[in-house]
Design an enzyme around this catalytic site. Structure first.
Site, PDB file in Angstrom:
ATOM      1  N   SER A  89      23.800  40.021  57.137  1.00  0.00           N
ATOM      2  CA  SER A  89      24.440  38.571  57.225  1.00  0.00           C
ATOM      3  C   SER A  89      23.305  37.419  57.383  1.00  0.00           C
ATOM      4  O   SER A  89      21.955  37.940  57.484  1.00  0.00           O
ATOM      5  CB  SER A  89      25.451  38.355  58.289  1.00  0.00           C
ATOM      6  OG  SER A  89      24.708  38.287  59.627  1.00  0.00           O
ATOM      7  N   LYS A  90      23.680  36.310  57.485  1.00  0.00           N
ATOM      8  CA  LYS A  90      22.486  35.213  57.730  1.00  0.00           C
ATOM      9  C   LYS A  90      21.650  35.271  58.931  1.00  0.00           C
ATOM     10  O   LYS A  90      20.629  35.067  58.771  1.00  0.00           O
ATOM     11  CB  LYS A  90      23.539  33.952  57.919  1.00  0.00           C
ATOM     12  CG  LYS A  90      23.457  33.298  56.486  1.00  0.00           C
ATOM     13  CD  LYS A  90      23.880  31.775  57.050  1.00  0.00           C
ATOM     14  CE  LYS A  90      25.432  31.475  56.385  1.00  0.00           C
ATOM     15  NZ  LYS A  90      26.274  30.470  57.060  1.00  0.00           N
ATOM     16  N   ARG A  91      22.401  36.117  59.988  1.00  0.00           N
ATOM     17  CA  ARG A  91      21.533  35.901  61.259  1.00  0.00           C
ATOM     18  C   ARG A  91      20.374  37.012  61.173  1.00  0.00           C
ATOM     19  O   ARG A  91      19.479  37.235  61.922  1.00  0.00           O
ATOM     20  CB  ARG A  91      22.501  36.072  62.452  1.00  0.00           C
ATOM     21  CG  ARG A  91      22.934  37.548  62.553  1.00  0.00           C
ATOM     22  CD  ARG A  91      24.051  37.696  63.585  1.00  0.00           C
ATOM     23  NE  ARG A  91      25.061  38.583  63.236  1.00  0.00           N
ATOM     24  CZ  ARG A  91      24.586  39.701  62.949  1.00  0.00           C
ATOM     25  NH1 ARG A  91      23.692  40.200  63.740  1.00  0.00           N
ATOM     26  NH2 ARG A  91      25.509  40.780  62.658  1.00  0.00           N
TER      27      ARG A  91
END
Ligand code: GLU
Length: 257
Positions: free
Chosen positions: A247-249
């Site tokens: 994911s984005k993180r």
């Protein structure tokens, strides 16, 4: 006959989503069937046209081609409401007034049933009295609509839904009182997806294995509504170094990056 990729346009596709899309496209191509893209934009708060445009541009950049117009679920609510009416006529749904927070607490306080998908609703509102229902309505609460799963399974003559996943092999799962329409009137994913897969002639579903435990729900709904069942292949998700799904993180995870 076709395969499909059905993203929710709520952000930029990350490499994990794109890998799933590529696998779905290759699977369709490998057996010479069409491939379609459908935008699962039921949630009109989170979905945005710019995300849709960026997702389609990324797919095109990878050479993932689709046939026909991209269908948007936000434009097909009538179809989902018709299906819901069919289930209502058969007495296979009920109103649920629980808030999200209440549902969370109820799930925490009830024993987890074997074979049911994680986070299954324990059925608190299944036997709501007319008086209690009226109290909720008087207090301004709007109900979500849930499937009467036990009755639906009985109508289907089964206790477990079995199918063979082309990646994971034999799978048997139960079905919970899944939400069919949210309390803001928006049709729910599990209902919309079976209507669309059937109406769009989807015969091959390749998607992330986070949806494996939802597949029995979809098979049961297909049978109740007299719709065909496609083949399913649930592919593992791409994980970050920390073992969590990408994911984005995890930093630079988009095609552009
Ligand atoms: N729209 C769902 C998602 O983006 C996928 C649904 C499906 O492939 O059935 O997770």
């Amino acid at each position: 006959m076709s395969g499909r990729f059905a993203p929710s346009p709520t952000g930029t596709l990350h490499l994990g989503n794109l890998r799933t899309a590529l696998l779905a496209w290759l699977a369709a191509r490998s057996v010479g069937i069409d491939f379609i893209v459908r935008m699962e934009d039921l949630d009109r708060v989170q979905a945005a046209p710019e995300h849709e445009a960026s997702q389609l541009a990324d797919l095109a950049a990878l050479g993932v081609e689709w046939s026909g117009e991209v269908v948007r679920q936000s434009e097909r609510f009538d179809l989902y409401h018709d299906a819901l009416a069919t289930l209502r006529d058969r007495d296979l749904v009920y109103e649920c007034f629980c808030s999200r927070r209440e549902v969370r607490a109820e799930i925490e306080n009830s024993p987890s049933a074997p074979h049911l998908p994680p986070g299954s609703y324990p059925g608190t509102c299944r036997t709501l009295s007319a008086r209690r229902r009226q109290e909720f309505l008087d207090a301004g609460r709007q109900p979500a609509i849930r499937l009467r799963a036990a009755e639906a399974m009985a109508a289907d003559g089964t206790t477990l839904i079995e199918f063979t996943d082309l990646v994971g092999g034999d799978f048997a799962g139960g079905v919970d009182d899944v939400v069919l329409q949210r309390n803001d009137g928006v049709p729910a994913y599990n209902l919309a997806v079976v209507i669309d897969d059937a109406l769009q002639g989807v015969t091959q579903v390749v998607r992330g294995d986070d949806l494996l435990s939802s597949t029995p729900r979809q098979l049961l709904l297909q049978r109740l509504l007299g719709l065909p069942t496609p083949s399913y292949a649930h592919v593992p998700l791409v994980m970050g170094d920390d073992g969590e799904r990408l994911s984005k993180r995890h930093g630079s995870v988009t095609l552009r990056e």
